[in-house]
Scaffold this active site. Structure first.
Site, PDB file in Angstrom:
ATOM      1  CB  THR A 250      -0.934   0.031   1.227  1.00 41.24           C
ATOM      2  OG1 THR A 250      -1.851   1.122   1.072  1.00 41.24           O
ATOM      3  CG2 THR A 250      -0.190   0.200   2.539  1.00 41.24           C
TER       4      THR A 250
ATOM      5  CG  ASP B  40      -8.873  -2.626  -4.504  1.00 38.60           C
ATOM      6  OD1 ASP B  40      -8.227  -1.572  -4.384  1.00 38.60           O
ATOM      7  OD2 ASP B  40      -9.787  -2.751  -5.345  1.00 38.60           O
ATOM      8  CB  THR B  41     -11.183  -0.829   0.585  1.00 40.02           C
ATOM      9  OG1 THR B  41     -10.443  -1.685   1.443  1.00 40.02           O
ATOM     10  CG2 THR B  41     -12.446  -0.371   1.300  1.00 40.02           C
TER      11      THR B  41
HETATM   12  P1  ITT Z   1      -3.526   1.565  -1.944  1.00 43.45           P
HETATM   13  O1  ITT Z   1      -4.081   1.058  -3.243  1.00 43.45           O
HETATM   14  O2  ITT Z   1      -2.168   2.195  -2.088  1.00 43.45           O
HETATM   15  O3  ITT Z   1      -3.553   0.558  -0.841  1.00 43.45           O
HETATM   16  P2  ITT Z   1      -5.839   3.348  -2.011  1.00 43.45           P
HETATM   17  O4  ITT Z   1      -6.148   4.591  -1.237  1.00 43.45           O
HETATM   18  O5  ITT Z   1      -5.779   3.433  -3.504  1.00 43.45           O
HETATM   19  O6  ITT Z   1      -4.471   2.760  -1.403  1.00 43.45           O
HETATM   20  P3  ITT Z   1      -8.017   1.406  -2.243  1.00 43.45           P
HETATM   21  O7  ITT Z   1      -7.800   1.338  -3.712  1.00 43.45           O
HETATM   22  O8  ITT Z   1      -8.171   0.141  -1.496  1.00 43.45           O
HETATM   23  O9  ITT Z   1      -6.851   2.252  -1.544  1.00 43.45           O
HETATM   24  O10 ITT Z   1      -9.289   2.267  -1.858  1.00 43.45           O
HETATM   25  C1  ITT Z   1     -10.054   2.948  -2.809  1.00 43.45           C
HETATM   26  C2  ITT Z   1     -10.695   4.154  -2.187  1.00 43.45           C
HETATM   27  O11 ITT Z   1     -11.730   3.722  -1.298  1.00 43.45           O
HETATM   28  C3  ITT Z   1      -9.794   5.039  -1.335  1.00 43.45           C
HETATM   29  O12 ITT Z   1      -9.133   5.991  -2.128  1.00 43.45           O
HETATM   30  C4  ITT Z   1     -10.792   5.690  -0.412  1.00 43.45           C
HETATM   31  O13 ITT Z   1     -11.435   6.773  -1.048  1.00 43.45           O
HETATM   32  C5  ITT Z   1     -11.827   4.599  -0.216  1.00 43.45           C
HETATM   33  N1  ITT Z   1     -11.566   3.850   1.018  1.00 43.45           N
HETATM   34  C6  ITT Z   1     -10.832   2.712   1.163  1.00 43.45           C
HETATM   35  N2  ITT Z   1     -10.810   2.312   2.437  1.00 43.45           N
HETATM   36  C7  ITT Z   1     -11.538   3.222   3.129  1.00 43.45           C
HETATM   37  C8  ITT Z   1     -11.873   3.378   4.486  1.00 43.45           C
HETATM   38  O14 ITT Z   1     -11.451   2.523   5.419  1.00 43.45           O
HETATM   39  N3  ITT Z   1     -12.635   4.422   4.835  1.00 43.45           N
HETATM   40  C9  ITT Z   1     -13.069   5.299   3.920  1.00 43.45           C
HETATM   41  N4  ITT Z   1     -12.782   5.241   2.624  1.00 43.45           N
HETATM   42  C10 ITT Z   1     -12.020   4.213   2.220  1.00 43.45           C
END
Ligand code: ITT
Length: 193
Positions: free
Chosen positions: A7, A68-69
């Site tokens: 990450t 991924d979230t």
């Molecule tokens: P990495 O890929 O480097 O891990 P990222 O910020 O791009 O970091 P993700 O692709 O997993 O992470 O997340 C996509 C988006 O979802 C992220 O930019 C946030 O806007 C949102 N998100 C993810 N986790 C969250 C959380 O715990 N609370 C609130 N928003 C979240």
């Protein structure tokens, strides 16, 4: 145990380290000399988690995991979902994303939403997936300054505060990511024995 977490998001790193505790030392891509953006070009959370973890494993040869979230909003047919980072713009602009989400939900009475995290672990070259989900609702204006992303707009079921009004410890009691990470930790502990 040392393990590499794919990450570039410092908030994620802090949340995950807090769930794993001092028994695990998390390394970042930068710690291992990987400074370029890690690709995430797939159309599912599973696909992106897998792509990030496999990419980093390919670059370093080390055991590693990626998360991924996405925020899945019922009234929007599951959007922004896998496109959560780049919902409003090409970059990770949390303010613009939150504004667009509120615009798209204007006048909508169904505010049901959930966060879903998928973790891909690459261990000795084999992949293992773990999922964590938290159900809740989207409120109509931002509340709180903790956390990141959509946290100021999301209240998990059973609470009356947004994730952005909680400490990391409180968010980790119920969050999508903490649930997935506890499954990962249980798996790692089990194979250590
Ligand atoms: P990495 O890929 O480097 O891990 P990222 O910020 O791009 O970091 P993700 O692709 O997993 O992470 O997340 C996509 C988006 O979802 C992220 O930019 C946030 O806007 C949102 N998100 C993810 N986790 C969250 C959380 O715990 N609370 C609130 N928003 C979240």
């Amino acid at each position: 145990m040392e393990i590499l977490f794919a990450t570039n998001n410092a908030h994620k790193l802090m949340e995950v380290q807090a769930v794993l505790g001092p028994g695990f030392k998390l390394l970042t891509p930068r710690d291992c000399g990987v400074t370029e953006d890690i690709p995430e070009e797939q159309e599912t959370l599973e696909g992106n988690a897998s792509q990030k973890a496999r990419y980093l494993h390919g670059r370093t040869g080390m055991d590693c995991f990626a998360d991924d979230t996405g925020l899945e909003v019922e009234a929007l047919g599951g959007a922004p979902g896998v496109h959560s980072a780049r919902y409003a713009t090409d970059g990770h602009d949390f303010t613009a994303n939150n504004r667009l989400l509120l615009e798209n939900l204007a006048g909508q009475t169904n505010r049901r939403a959930r966060f879903r995290t998928v973790i891909s672990l690459i261990l000795k070259g084999e992949e293992h997936l773990f999922e964590g989900i938290v159900e809740g609702r989207i409120i109509d204006s931002e509340q709180g300054h903790e956390g990141f992303g959509y946290d100021p707009l999301f209240i998990p079921d059973g609470y009356d505060r947004t994730f952005a009004q909680m400490t990391t410890g409180e968010k980790n009691e119920v969050s999508h990511r903490a649930r997935a990470v506890r499954k990962l930790a249980a798996y790692l502990h089990a194979i250590e024995k």
